[in-house]
Scaffold this motif. Sequence first.
Motif, PDB file in Angstrom:
ATOM      1  N   TYR A  25       0.827  -1.251   0.028  1.00  0.00           N
ATOM      2  CA  TYR A  25       0.099   0.022  -0.060  1.00  0.00           C
ATOM      3  C   TYR A  25       0.939   1.224   0.064  1.00  0.00           C
ATOM      4  O   TYR A  25       0.479   2.171  -0.406  1.00  0.00           O
ATOM      5  N   ARG A  26       1.954   1.133   0.571  1.00  0.00           N
ATOM      6  CA  ARG A  26       3.032   2.274   0.462  1.00  0.00           C
ATOM      7  C   ARG A  26       3.577   2.407  -0.768  1.00  0.00           C
ATOM      8  O   ARG A  26       3.748   3.537  -1.417  1.00  0.00           O
ATOM      9  N   TRP A  27       3.603   1.305  -1.600  1.00  0.00           N
ATOM     10  CA  TRP A  27       3.960   1.750  -2.852  1.00  0.00           C
ATOM     11  C   TRP A  27       2.977   2.062  -3.815  1.00  0.00           C
ATOM     12  O   TRP A  27       3.297   2.850  -4.662  1.00  0.00           O
ATOM     13  N   VAL A  28       1.659   1.534  -3.710  1.00  0.00           N
ATOM     14  CA  VAL A  28       0.493   2.053  -4.239  1.00  0.00           C
ATOM     15  C   VAL A  28       0.276   3.710  -4.134  1.00  0.00           C
ATOM     16  O   VAL A  28       0.333   4.340  -5.262  1.00  0.00           O
ATOM     17  N   ALA A  29       0.789   4.253  -2.831  1.00  0.00           N
ATOM     18  CA  ALA A  29       0.483   5.652  -2.356  1.00  0.00           C
ATOM     19  C   ALA A  29       1.807   6.360  -3.325  1.00  0.00           C
ATOM     20  O   ALA A  29       1.667   7.354  -3.709  1.00  0.00           O
ATOM     21  N   ASN A  30       2.975   5.855  -3.110  1.00  0.00           N
ATOM     22  CA  ASN A  30       4.176   6.539  -3.606  1.00  0.00           C
ATOM     23  C   ASN A  30       4.924   6.074  -4.884  1.00  0.00           C
ATOM     24  O   ASN A  30       5.572   7.171  -5.542  1.00  0.00           O
ATOM     25  N   ASP A  31       4.728   5.036  -5.278  1.00  0.00           N
ATOM     26  CA  ASP A  31       5.765   4.511  -6.522  1.00  0.00           C
ATOM     27  C   ASP A  31       4.749   4.018  -7.778  1.00  0.00           C
ATOM     28  O   ASP A  31       5.476   3.952  -8.808  1.00  0.00           O
ATOM     29  N   ALA A  32       3.701   3.435  -7.646  1.00  0.00           N
ATOM     30  CA  ALA A  32       3.107   2.473  -8.728  1.00  0.00           C
ATOM     31  C   ALA A  32       2.909   3.302  -9.779  1.00  0.00           C
ATOM     32  O   ALA A  32       2.128   4.716  -9.540  1.00  0.00           O
ATOM     33  N   GLY A  33       3.247   2.978 -10.976  1.00  0.00           N
ATOM     34  CA  GLY A  33       2.503   3.509 -12.353  1.00  0.00           C
ATOM     35  C   GLY A  33       1.054   3.538 -12.280  1.00  0.00           C
ATOM     36  O   GLY A  33       0.486   2.574 -11.442  1.00  0.00           O
ATOM     37  N   ARG A  34       0.717   4.079 -13.389  1.00  0.00           N
ATOM     38  CA  ARG A  34      -1.135   3.804 -13.594  1.00  0.00           C
ATOM     39  C   ARG A  34      -1.348   2.607 -13.890  1.00  0.00           C
ATOM     40  O   ARG A  34      -2.138   2.071 -13.343  1.00  0.00           O
TER      41      ARG A  34
END
Length: 320
Positions: A115-124
């Motif tokens: 979820y931290r990756w979702v908030a900060n890093d994931a591409g669309r």
Amino acid sequence: MTSSRPARAGLAHHLRDALDHDLLDPALGATEPLDHRDELEALAIILGLHTGPVDRVRHWLAHQHHPVVASLKSRLEARFLVRVDHATATLPVVAGGAVTAMRQTARATMLPDIYRWVANDAGRGELVEFLSLEGGPDASFDDLVALCQVGLSGRPKLVLADNYWDEMGRGSADGVHTTLHDRMVVSLGITSASLSEQPISGLERMVLNDVLATNRSLQPELVGALGLLELQAGPRCRQVVDGLHRLGADEDALAFYREHAHADPRHGKVWLDGAVAELARDPWWSTGIIRGARWRAAVNQRFFDDMATHFGVERSLQAA
Ligand SMILES: [Fe+2]
Ligand SMILES: [Fe+2]
């Protein structure tokens, strides 16, 4: 991960075929699945007869309680629950009554790295793929709450009724959570993953709630599993909202997760203080509620670990 797997002539395939052609041979009830995936897909098909969208399964519904289907259901469920119970061994030990144990379980597994990756890093594209598999805190949550309240009375009944009414947008058609979910799906171009597109951990996570919802003997476990979902959804949805903002998503995409980021911490608190606290005065309820919350935490943990591996999350967070 969302690419379709080739169809295999396993138990799930034979079951679909038997339902399509009204040919439920007793031999099918004794058929062994090819492997764990086949077992979960077959179980998901059977559970769909009980809780799936009615128009999707209406041609099979006459067989919902056929003896062959019923015997397969109980055999596959028993194996599934043994596996899930083993998986709870990796969770921190909890102590105290059901309210305390549920809080401890919720806190210990609150915000997986994904979820931290979702908030900060994931591409669309990555975020859309993740949400297609994760499914949001909804999908069929309203139906699960409705099934969970059958036969309850007093305050627990009212708590679940109030939760259900929130799912229904408190009577406003635009606020119904399924409507918000549908708007989000269209806005982001999410395609719901078929059974063969789900990872095994995703199938386990999907199947658990329906197993609990279709066995009255597991009603306490359902209260625990849904309560844990409510307790954890707020912080997770906030991370999704942050990710969607970062990627410039529109209001249609945001409304569903924003609503849950806002409402679910309250739902979780009321579920615990109003329903769990009262039901758990009885040890049958208390033991089952704790077990159900831990089952839910265990299947979540496997799914989120799989997602982290799939999206290379540990690597991306370490590199940050
Ligand atoms: Fe909801
Ligand atoms: Fe909720």
